[in-house]
Design an enzyme around this catalytic site. Structure first.
Site, PDB file in Angstrom:
ATOM      1  N   LYS A  61      66.009  12.321  -3.916  1.00 44.59           N
ATOM      2  CA  LYS A  61      66.803  12.872  -2.816  1.00 44.59           C
ATOM      3  C   LYS A  61      66.628  12.053  -1.552  1.00 44.59           C
ATOM      4  CE  LYS A  61      66.496  17.717  -4.074  1.00 44.59           C
ATOM      5  NZ  LYS A  61      65.936  19.003  -3.624  1.00 44.59           N
ATOM      6  N   ARG A  70      71.495  22.673  11.146  1.00 41.99           N
ATOM      7  CA  ARG A  70      72.841  22.479  11.695  1.00 41.99           C
ATOM      8  C   ARG A  70      73.660  23.726  11.417  1.00 41.99           C
ATOM      9  NH1 ARG A  70      72.909  19.707   6.514  1.00 41.99           N
ATOM     10  NH2 ARG A  70      74.221  20.905   5.108  1.00 41.99           N
TER      11      ARG A  70
END
Lengths: 502, 167
Positions: free
Chosen positions: A158, A292
């Site tokens: 990742k 976010r």
């Protein structure tokens, strides 16, 4: 409260943020790259500024230019939206240094949670289970190899700065390890401007469930319940719903508490999302914090009634949360479908180009967060998301039916979209029963590939159009043989863009 | 009126005639009766087998885009035997091209390189998705028409191969 906010993003999310600003009597500054000079988000801005060439690195990822323009225009705060600079701690730091409020967490909290490796180390301290894997990224292939051996294949590579599946690779054997790391690094560099990747154990057939948390700078923290995000294609969420059909109230409360403790441990403020994987035994593991506002935030807004973007702005301005945990409940059932410019008939290849006709659905319980318009040329440089279709109804069953019909009534012609694909998903038995995991798309491929069983109706319609609507077309003489016609792509017809023309 | 429409590399022959109650449409030699037709700028409606259809459409050049009850179709009108549909191909003879316009991220080979079928020649990125262009067969790299960082057009030769002759 702020008087002026710069929105460092484009497309539907820039519009979503501008709407919240205007409702709060805050004026908006929009930014755009040269290829976005005609993009719809600019219609929603009080001022607009060109920030550079189309390549994201030259414009939407250009920290220096964005800070300069915020200063020059007198913006007191910057909302980054999602993607681009939203989770870039250097950008948060640059805002702080310039005396501009970043609408999101502090750079300190961002570094802690935005970096996936750092966040795992934080979470360990508060008794929330994590997936076994690397505690630091490395430049040495041997380190990846030894961790993979330790936790056992399959493993997953990742991007440290990642999100949305970019830079992510499942590795099933040692042979695949090196090329997967290289491919992950390439994608990570291009999507996030940072090539760092790490490795962890791959949990097979999990559900992906996340909790929206919101915390002010006065110590108040509230979770806004979960979002079920297991419907993914190539690790990219495409349909989300809330409540999750998999959770009962006991597990829901437990995961909500875990999410809040992660946010508190990181001293994270503003809106954030704590992502979990849930395995077959309903055991949950912390995955990451998304620092976010998320693409799928509208479904939470629909069932809780809380305007997340408005509260992001309130919190960034030092305000106190207007509600406590006991005030928040889930009412009804919301689903979101992400409309992408990609072609299900050719392996979901991006499909930029001109939108010739557009009709968006409306009606009870339907919300469309759209960033497009008829006649617009969708540029090839950015994420393929066009808009988000959200339905709300009193039950899950009705919400699914509403989504199916709304997708049928969402007409985008001229470019290829995934609308038909999304409709087939919500019409699938396994989706309707709610018994799905993150492998749903792969497992149901047959039912989801376009059948084109309405080709007869399409051909009838086409011949009727050609005959009755544009007869001139039909009788036009056939080109002489040997004369080769070249189909112009919209790209060839476009010619050159004028720099910063607006 | 007689038309040939191409849909996903398959050609359909359609003949349309006015009939008493509406139109008779013959598709690939099968007849259909169309009644209650009405046509407008971006929508046509008609009954086929007693079922009402409201179909949205838009046209660009020889392509007609249609939305039929949640299913999407792009039909390309064929004109004689000159221009055969879009027929988009990754490989045409001895050159390799990108199907989509995008940024040339990486060129993996150099002129003169001996490449085997399936070798990745270049990586093109659009909408944050990377596509690898692979060699269609064994050969030698004859020419590379772009450099890394270039914006490439769709269907323009990117890497040209000299194909090794079989003895």
């Amino acid at each position: 409260m702020f008087k002026k906010i710069l929105i460092a993003n484009r497309g539907e999310i820039a519009i979503r943020i501008a709407r919240a600003c205007h409702e709060m009597d805050i004026s908006t500054i929009g930014v755009y790259s040269t290829v976005d000079a005609n993009s719809r988000h600019l219609w929603h801005m009080d001022e607009t500024v060109c920030i550079g060439e189309p390549a994201p690195q030259a414009s939407y990822l250009n920290i220096k230019t964005i800070i300069e323009q915020a200063r020059r225009t007198g913006a007191q705060a910057i909302h980054p939206g999602y993607g681009f600079l939203a989770e870039n701690a250097l950008f948060v730091k640059a805002c702080e240094d310039a005396g501009i409020v970043f609408i999101g967490p502090s750079s300190k909290a961002m570094i802690l949670v935005g970096d996936k490796v750092a966040s795992r180390n934080t979470v360990k301290r508060v008794d929330v289970p994590i997936i076994p894997g690397m505690e630091a990224s490395s430049t040495d292939l041997a380190a990846y190899r030894s961790m993979a051996d330790q936790v056992g294949y399959p493993v997953i590579v990742k991007a440290s700065m990642g999100g949305g599946g970019k830079g992510m690779r499942i590795v099933r054997s040692e042979k695949e390890l090196e090329p997967s790391i290289a491919a992950g690094q390439r994608e990570a560099q291009s999507a996030f401007g940072d090539a760092t990747v790490y490795l962890e154990k791959y949990i097979q057939n999990p559900r992906h469930i996340e909790f929206q948390v919101i915390r002010d700078t006065h110590g108040n923290v509230v979770h806004l319940y979960e979002r079920e995000c297991s419907i993914q294609r190539r690790h990219q969420k495409i349909i989300e719903e809330t409540p999750s059909p998999a959770l009962d109230n006991v597990l829901r409360a437990k995961m909500g508490d875990a999410a809040k403790s992660v946010i508190k441990a990181a001293d994270y403020t503003n809106a954030g999302t704590v992502e979990f994987l849930v395995d077959h035994n309903m055991k949950f593991y912390f995955l990451e914090v998304n620092a976010r506002v998320q693409v799928e935030h509208p479904i939470t807004e629909m069932v809780t009634g809380v305007d997340i973007v408005r509260h992001q702005i309130l919190i960034a301005a030092g305000g106190e949360l207007e509600f406590r945990q006991k005030d928040i409940s889930q009412r009804g059932h919301a689903i979101e479908s992400r409309i992408y410019a990609e072609d299900p008939d050719s392996n979901f290849m991006p499909s930029p180009g001109k939108i010739l006709f557009l009709l968006e659905p409306s009606g009870p319980g339907i919300r469309v967060d759209s960033g497009i318009y008829q006649g617009w040329d969708v540029p090839p440089h950015y994420d393929p998301i066009l808009s988000k279709l959200v339905t709300l109804a009193e039950t899950r069953e009705i919400s699914i039916a509403r989504m199916s019909k709304a997708l049928e009534n969402y007409i985008i012609l001229g470019i290829k979209t995934n609308i038909g694909f999304l409709k087939r998903i919500v019409d699938t038995e396994k989706f309707i029963t709610g018994e799905y995991d993150t492998h749903f798309i792969d497992d149901n491929e047959e039912a989801l590939i376009p059948q084109h069983d309405k080709i007869t109706q399409a051909l009838v319609a086409a011949s009727l159009v050609k005959t009755t609507r544009n007869a001139v077309f039909a009788v036009q003489s056939v080109a002489k043989s040997g004369q080769v016609r070249h189909a112009m792509t919209p790209w060839q017809e476009l010619g050159h863009w004028e720099i910063c023309s607006r | 009126m007689k038309y040939k429409f191409e849909h996903l590399n398959k050609t359909h022959t359609v003949e349309i005639k006015k009939s008493d109650g509406g139109y008779q449409v013959t598709i690939d030699k099968k007849d259909y009766d169309i009644v209650n037709y009405s046509g407008h700028d971006n929508i046509v409606s008609f009954k086929l087998n007693k079922e009402l259809n409201n179909i949205y459409y838009a046209q660009a050049g020889d392509t007609i885009y249609l939305a039929v009850g949640g299913d999407y179709y792009s039909l390309v009108l064929e004109r004689g035997n000159v221009f055969k549909g879009t027929g988009a191909q990754v490989q045409k003879g001895d050159s390799v091209q990108s199907l989509m316009p995008g940024l040339l991220v990486k060129i993996m080979v150099a002129v003169g390189d001996d490449v085997k079928e399936g070798t990745t020649l270049a990586i093109v990125e659009a909408m944050k998705m990377q596509n690898e262009l692979r060699a269609p067969r064994d050969g030698i790299v004859k020419r590379i028409n772009y450099k890394e960082g270039d914006q490439v057009e769709a269907l323009k030769p990117l890497v040209e191969l000299e194909i090794l002759k079989n003895d």
